[in-house]
Enzyme design. Structure first.
Site, PDB file in Angstrom:
ATOM      1  N   CYS A   1       0.834  -1.209   0.000  1.00 51.17           N
ATOM      2  CA  CYS A   1       0.000   0.000   0.000  1.00 51.17           C
ATOM      3  C   CYS A   1       0.867   1.257   0.000  1.00 51.17           C
ATOM      4  CB  CYS A   1      -0.922  -0.016   1.218  1.00 51.17           C
ATOM      5  SG  CYS A   1      -1.771   1.546   1.480  1.00 51.17           S
TER       6      CYS A   1
ATOM      7  N   CYS B   1       0.404   3.346   3.447  1.00 50.23           N
ATOM      8  CA  CYS B   1       0.814   2.836   4.759  1.00 50.23           C
ATOM      9  C   CYS B   1       2.143   3.476   5.194  1.00 50.23           C
ATOM     10  CB  CYS B   1       0.953   1.317   4.721  1.00 50.23           C
ATOM     11  SG  CYS B   1      -0.604   0.444   4.998  1.00 50.23           S
TER      12      CYS B   1
ATOM     13  N   HIS C   1      -4.169   0.359   7.950  1.00 50.53           N
ATOM     14  CA  HIS C   1      -4.693   0.064   6.612  1.00 50.53           C
ATOM     15  C   HIS C   1      -6.144  -0.442   6.648  1.00 50.53           C
ATOM     16  CE1 HIS C   1      -4.091  -0.886   2.367  1.00 50.53           C
ATOM     17  NE2 HIS C   1      -4.687  -2.046   2.571  1.00 50.53           N
TER      18      HIS C   1
ATOM     19  N   ASN D   1     -13.694   9.566  -1.009  1.00 53.80           N
ATOM     20  CA  ASN D   1     -14.291   8.607  -1.914  1.00 53.80           C
ATOM     21  C   ASN D   1     -14.066   7.250  -1.287  1.00 53.80           C
ATOM     22  OD1 ASN D   1     -15.665   8.877  -4.261  1.00 53.80           O
ATOM     23  ND2 ASN D   1     -13.887   8.745  -5.587  1.00 53.80           N
TER      24      ASN D   1
ATOM     25  N   SER E   1      -9.671   2.483  -5.315  1.00 55.99           N
ATOM     26  CA  SER E   1      -8.992   1.192  -5.395  1.00 55.99           C
ATOM     27  C   SER E   1      -8.280   0.819  -4.100  1.00 55.99           C
ATOM     28  CB  SER E   1      -7.996   1.223  -6.548  1.00 55.99           C
ATOM     29  OG  SER E   1      -7.187   2.375  -6.434  1.00 55.99           O
TER      30      SER E   1
ATOM     31  N   HIS F   1      -7.189   1.732   2.246  1.00 53.71           N
ATOM     32  CA  HIS F   1      -6.553   2.510   3.318  1.00 53.71           C
ATOM     33  C   HIS F   1      -7.379   3.787   3.568  1.00 53.71           C
ATOM     34  CE1 HIS F   1      -2.754   3.355   5.640  1.00 53.71           C
ATOM     35  NE2 HIS F   1      -3.477   4.452   5.804  1.00 53.71           N
TER      36      HIS F   1
ATOM     37  N   HIS G   1      -8.518   7.171   3.707  1.00 51.79           N
ATOM     38  CA  HIS G   1      -7.944   8.447   3.276  1.00 51.79           C
ATOM     39  C   HIS G   1      -8.968   9.278   2.523  1.00 51.79           C
ATOM     40  CE1 HIS G   1      -7.667   6.158  -0.472  1.00 51.79           C
ATOM     41  NE2 HIS G   1      -7.490   7.292  -1.120  1.00 51.79           N
TER      42      HIS G   1
ATOM     43  N   GLN H   1      -9.268  13.299   0.202  1.00 48.33           N
ATOM     44  CA  GLN H   1      -8.486  14.185  -0.647  1.00 48.33           C
ATOM     45  C   GLN H   1      -8.903  15.627  -0.427  1.00 48.33           C
ATOM     46  OE1 GLN H   1      -7.882  12.966  -4.781  1.00 48.33           O
ATOM     47  NE2 GLN H   1      -9.137  11.164  -4.348  1.00 48.33           N
TER      48      GLN H   1
ATOM     49  N   GLU I   1     -32.465   9.940 -15.984  1.00 52.91           N
ATOM     50  CA  GLU I   1     -31.666  10.757 -15.061  1.00 52.91           C
ATOM     51  C   GLU I   1     -30.523  11.472 -15.756  1.00 52.91           C
ATOM     52  OE1 GLU I   1     -31.139   7.587 -11.960  1.00 52.91           O
ATOM     53  OE2 GLU I   1     -32.561   8.984 -11.062  1.00 52.91           O
TER      54      GLU I   1
HETATM   55 ZN   LIG Z   1      -2.364   1.138   3.712  1.00 54.64          ZN
END
Ligand SMILES: [Zn+2]
Ligand SMILES: [Zn+2]
Length: 349
Positions: free
Chosen positions: A52, A55, A115, A155, A163, A166, A168, A170, A319
């Site tokens: 990752c 990490c 993680h 997200n 994808s 972990h 996180h 933005q 829509e």
């Molecule tokens: Zn990680």
């Protein structure tokens, strides 16, 4: 003539924040689906993943090594969509071919060194550290001379195209206002001129009076399914006090925000016994040097799931070509979320 029944008749609802309509078709689904749900294990059980790039201690693109961080960790995105050194230029041909340079920066905020962690399972102290990091970043980026807006978002989940599990989020900081913020700012300003109060503050008063769509409240924040929700389990998280940005929150209000984030994400996970995917993010005043008393801090949660951990709502057909539409009423969705336990389904009793 029969009177309009919002629980039975097709109708349109108005979103005063962006001044757009949503079509509600409650007759298509009188009750939200409540079949058998299987507990879905978390996306990862690894507390540390050597592969990752988020990490602690691991290498990122370009050979940069993450520090052995123990709390939150912020860095400039190695594949940023915006760059600070973009040349200033614009062109316009007959008002039809218009383009303008855009400078800014993109950052990644790791919420935790672990993680396998998610906001729903983080402690209050850990969530509070995330809130404090967002505050610091808003101040730091917002003070830069060419930054007019700071968009904080997360997200979450493979279904949202994220994808990496972990934990996180933005931050994208722009030179100009993004479309959504520009629409909302216009609505807030228009309302403030007409009523001398915050649009969301007056909306909150109505919601707290009616209670139909309120999911959770504490001393400082309110969590609700908005009257005009588009996504089945969309949530709006709003400060009770009409502040314009995260740095305006007091110490105890920041704690209240951490608590509300916990309640939102735990209820989401408990709904279909899965790590609930979503896009969430804050809308705050522009960082253009004005105080923006009309603006009211809030966050949106836009989750795609409709009926189970795998059945999602698609925004297609009508829509894409006409307007958003929903079947479950916001009131039914709110009742479902409200009635869920406040303790995470993976926590041992
Ligand atoms: Zn990680
Ligand atoms: Zn908003």
């Amino acid at each position: 003539m029969k009177s309009l029944d919002l629980t039975a008749h097709p109708h349109r609802r108005f979103n005063p924040l962006v001044q757009e309509w949503v079509l509600v078709s409650p007759h298509r689904m009188q009750r939200p689906w409540q079949g058998q749900v299987e507990k879905v294990p978390p996306e990862t059980v690894l507390q540390f993943d050597p592969e990752c790039y988020l990490c602690p201690g691991n290498e990122r693109a370009g050979g940069i090594k993450n520090p052995q961080y123990s709390g939150t960790f912020v860095f400039d995105n190695d594949f940023a969509a915006l760059r600070p050194e973009t040349p200033e230029e614009e062109f316009d041909e007959a008002g039809l071919l218009k383009a303008k340079s855009e400078s800014g920066c993109c950052r990644v905020v790791c919420f935790s060194p672990h993680h396998d962690m998610t906001m729903a399972r983080m402690s209050m102290a850990e969530l509070r550290a995330v809130v404090d990091t967002w505050v610091e970043e808003f101040v730091e980026l917002g003070n830069q001379p060419r930054i007019a807006s700071v968009q904080i978002f997360e997200n979450r989940g493979a279904l949202m195209g994220c994808s990496n599990p972990h934990p996180h989020g933005q931050i994208w900081a722009n030179q100009s206002l993004p479309n959504e913020l520009e629409k909302e700012l216009g609505s807030f300003q228009e309302y403030y001129r007409a009523h001398a109060s915050s649009l969301l503050n007056d909306y909150l008063k109505l919601e707290l009076n009616q209670r139909d769509r309120v999911v959770y409240t504490n001393e400082h924040f309110v969590l609700l399914v908005p009257f005009w929700a588009v996504w089945p389990y969309e949530l709006l998280l709003t400060s009770r006090r009409p502040v314009a940005s995260l740095p305006d929150l007091s110490d105890s209000e920041r704690g209240g925000l951490a608590d509300t984030l916990k309640h939102a994400t735990v209820r989401y996970d408990n709904l279909f016994l899965t790590s609930f995917p979503y896009t969430m993010g804050f809308h705050q005043r522009p960082t253009d040097g004005e105080s923006h008393p009309e603006f009211h801090l809030h966050a949106h949660f836009y989750p795609p799931l409709l009926r189970s951990a795998t059945v999602k709502k698609f925004m297609v057909g009508y829509e894409m070509l006409a307007m958003p539409q929903r079947d479950i009423t916001p009131e039914a969705a709110a009742e479902q979320l409200r009635s869920l336990p406040g303790k995470h389904y993976l926590e041992t009793p």
